[in-house]
Design a protein around this motif. Structure first.
Motif, PDB file in Angstrom:
ATOM      1  N   SER A 137       0.834  -1.201   0.000  1.00 53.59           N
ATOM      2  CA  SER A 137       0.000   0.000   0.000  1.00 53.59           C
ATOM      3  C   SER A 137       0.874   1.259   0.000  1.00 53.59           C
TER       4      SER A 137
ATOM      5  N   THR B 206     -10.258   3.674  -8.338  1.00 49.91           N
ATOM      6  CA  THR B 206     -10.517   2.893  -7.113  1.00 49.91           C
ATOM      7  C   THR B 206     -12.018   2.831  -6.839  1.00 49.91           C
ATOM      8  N   GLU B 207     -12.730   3.878  -7.227  1.00 56.28           N
ATOM      9  CA  GLU B 207     -14.171   3.895  -6.939  1.00 56.28           C
ATOM     10  C   GLU B 207     -14.996   3.172  -7.994  1.00 56.28           C
TER      11      GLU B 207
ATOM     12  N   PRO C 297     -14.245  -0.142  -9.751  1.00 60.72           N
ATOM     13  CA  PRO C 297     -13.395  -1.317 -10.031  1.00 60.72           C
ATOM     14  C   PRO C 297     -13.747  -2.009 -11.347  1.00 60.72           C
TER      15      PRO C 297
ATOM     16  N   ARG D 140      -5.498  -5.149  -9.160  1.00 57.65           N
ATOM     17  CA  ARG D 140      -6.510  -4.444  -8.400  1.00 57.65           C
ATOM     18  C   ARG D 140      -5.891  -3.241  -7.721  1.00 57.65           C
TER      19      ARG D 140
ATOM     20  N   THR E 188      -7.253  -0.647  -4.662  1.00 59.34           N
ATOM     21  CA  THR E 188      -8.360  -0.388  -3.734  1.00 59.34           C
ATOM     22  C   THR E 188      -7.991   0.740  -2.788  1.00 59.34           C
ATOM     23  N   ARG E 189      -8.962   1.575  -2.542  1.00 63.08           N
ATOM     24  CA  ARG E 189      -8.770   2.650  -1.573  1.00 63.08           C
ATOM     25  C   ARG E 189      -8.863   2.045  -0.176  1.00 63.08           C
TER      26      ARG E 189
ATOM     27  N   VAL F 111      -3.968   3.838  -0.895  1.00 66.69           N
ATOM     28  CA  VAL F 111      -4.470   2.725  -1.709  1.00 66.69           C
ATOM     29  C   VAL F 111      -3.669   1.448  -1.430  1.00 66.69           C
TER      30      VAL F 111
END
Ligand code: 4IA
Length: 397
Positions: free
Chosen positions: A132, A253-254, A256, A369, A371-372, A392
């Motif tokens: 991250s 991220t919002e 996917p 992938r 992701t937040r 993220v």
């Protein structure tokens, strides 16, 4: 004309509440009517796509030379000498724009592509060694600084002033509120550094900065004008791309499912960049000044009025876009006004697109992938929709 009165809104468009989350307010503006009166600022406002776009295209009625912020340069001294591009009308604007367009022509920018790709891949390789990272402090604020100042040929010492200067520039288009005052305090030193950095003797050979002075040598502008044109690159070229890249990562991220599509079809990267600018426009607003009495959608806008154009609201106008709040790689995203429209349309858009494409391209190659992992943190600015932090997590291919 004016059979219906112009609706009045009392909300301050530059309040902390609106700047942190502008979209509900944008909806109110659009629904109130094609033209509104913003009584907090004593200016007209337009937030619907059609009126925003037509006003941008009509640069003779809605002029830029009286400032594109709330201050009217005909009545108040500008905080810095006006930009010869942004805060100018034809014929001056066309001459300076011509000089800069030749320097930043797409064919010349292509020369940077492989270096910029290498730098992007290097950065993403390093970041994805950890699972991250912060997509703002470690990515969007880092990448433009690794390529843009070198392309201009800026001196090495003091480059950290660029971001401080740019935030001050964009805050200064708004009212003299708390956000402006805070930025202004820290920007004195940055402005002094920028003034030095723009001088011929401080620009490295081979960069765009020296190209501007070469135009001066050919008699296309004076050397004072050349300095001011280099200043435009430094004003416009950093905080914009920083936040453009930040919001592009946020968009992905919002959404996917869109990230999946993009990974499957890399040709969608270009569209993703434009769609993210439509979806969350970095430059949220700009003003113009009416040079004569004019009529918009049946309403009189008197000569000398300031008009606030909500670019970001136009880019989410449901009268123009289907499901505007959705970041959607299957839509025709071109035609948005995130880069403006007409003679002032963003001069650096090829640079901005290229930078963003390089970053998303590098991310898409390596990460399945993204992701937040925490709420994004906003940095409030009077003009830019800006991020302070976006943590993220990535999964590697
Ligand atoms: C200038 C619209 C924004 C990106 C911008 C800011 C400053 C200047 C130009 C454009 O100083 O010329």
């Amino acid at each position: 004309m004016d059979t219906n009165p112009i609706p009045t809104l009392s909300m301050d468009p530059f309040s902390d509440a609106v700047l942190s989350d502008p979209y509900a307010f944008h909806g109110e503006l659009r629904d109130a009517g094609p033209v509104v009166w913003l009584e907090h600022l004593n200016v007209y406002g337009m937030a619907r796509f059609d009126e925003v776009r037509s006003s941008l295209l009509d640069h003779e009625t809605f002029v830029s030379s009286r400032g594109v912020g709330v201050a009217d340069f005909a009545k108040e001294e500008p905080w810095r000498p006006p930009s010869l591009l942004l805060e100018a009308d034809p014929p001056l604007h066309d001459r300076t724009r011509g000089i800069m367009s030749a320097i930043l022509a797409p064919a010349r920018l292509r020369l940077q592509e492989s270096l910029w790709r290498e730098r992007a891949e290097e950065l993403i390789d390093n970041l994805t060694e950890k699972d991250s990272f912060d997509a703002v402090t470690e990515l969007s604020e880092v990448y433009p600084m690794r390529i843009f100042p070198d392309a201009v040929g800026l001196m090495d010492e003091g480059r950290e002033h660029l971001l401080t200067y740019a935030s001050a520039v964009f805050n200064a288009f708004g009212p003299r509120n708390k956000i402006f005052e805070e930025g202004n305090a820290s920007s004195k030193e940055a402005s002094a550094w920028v003034a030095e950095a723009c001088k011929r003797e401080n620009l490295k050979p081979g960069g765009w900065g020296q190209d501007v002075f070469a135009a001066a040598d050919r008699g296309e502008c004076t050397s004072d004008e050349a300095e001011r044109l280099v200043r435009s690159m430094l004003s416009a070229g950093v905080d914009t791309t920083v936040n453009g890249i930040g919001h592009l990562v946020l968009a992905l991220t919002e959404h996917p499912d869109e990230w999946e599509k993009l990974r499957a079809e890399p040709r969608l990267i270009r569209r993703a960049v434009d769609e993210s600018i439509r979806w969350d426009s970095t430059v949220q607003t700009f003003f113009r000044t009416a040079s004569h009495d004019t009529e918009v959608a049946g309403h009189l806008i008197p000569k000398d009025s300031k008009v606030l154009l909500f670019l970001a609201a136009a880019n989410r106008d449901p009268r123009k876009w289907e499901n505007p709040e959705r970041f959607d790689l299957s839509r025709t995203t071109s035609g948005h006004v995130g880069f403006g429209a007409g003679i002032h349309q963003c001069l650096g858009q090829v640079i901005a697109r290229l930078e963003a494409q390089m970053i998303i391209g590098a991310l898409a190659k390596r990460c399945t992938r993204i992701t937040r992992v925490a709420e994004p943190v906003r940095r409030l600015n009077n003009t830019l929709h800006a991020l302070a932090s976006l943590p993220v997590r990535v999964e590697l291919a």
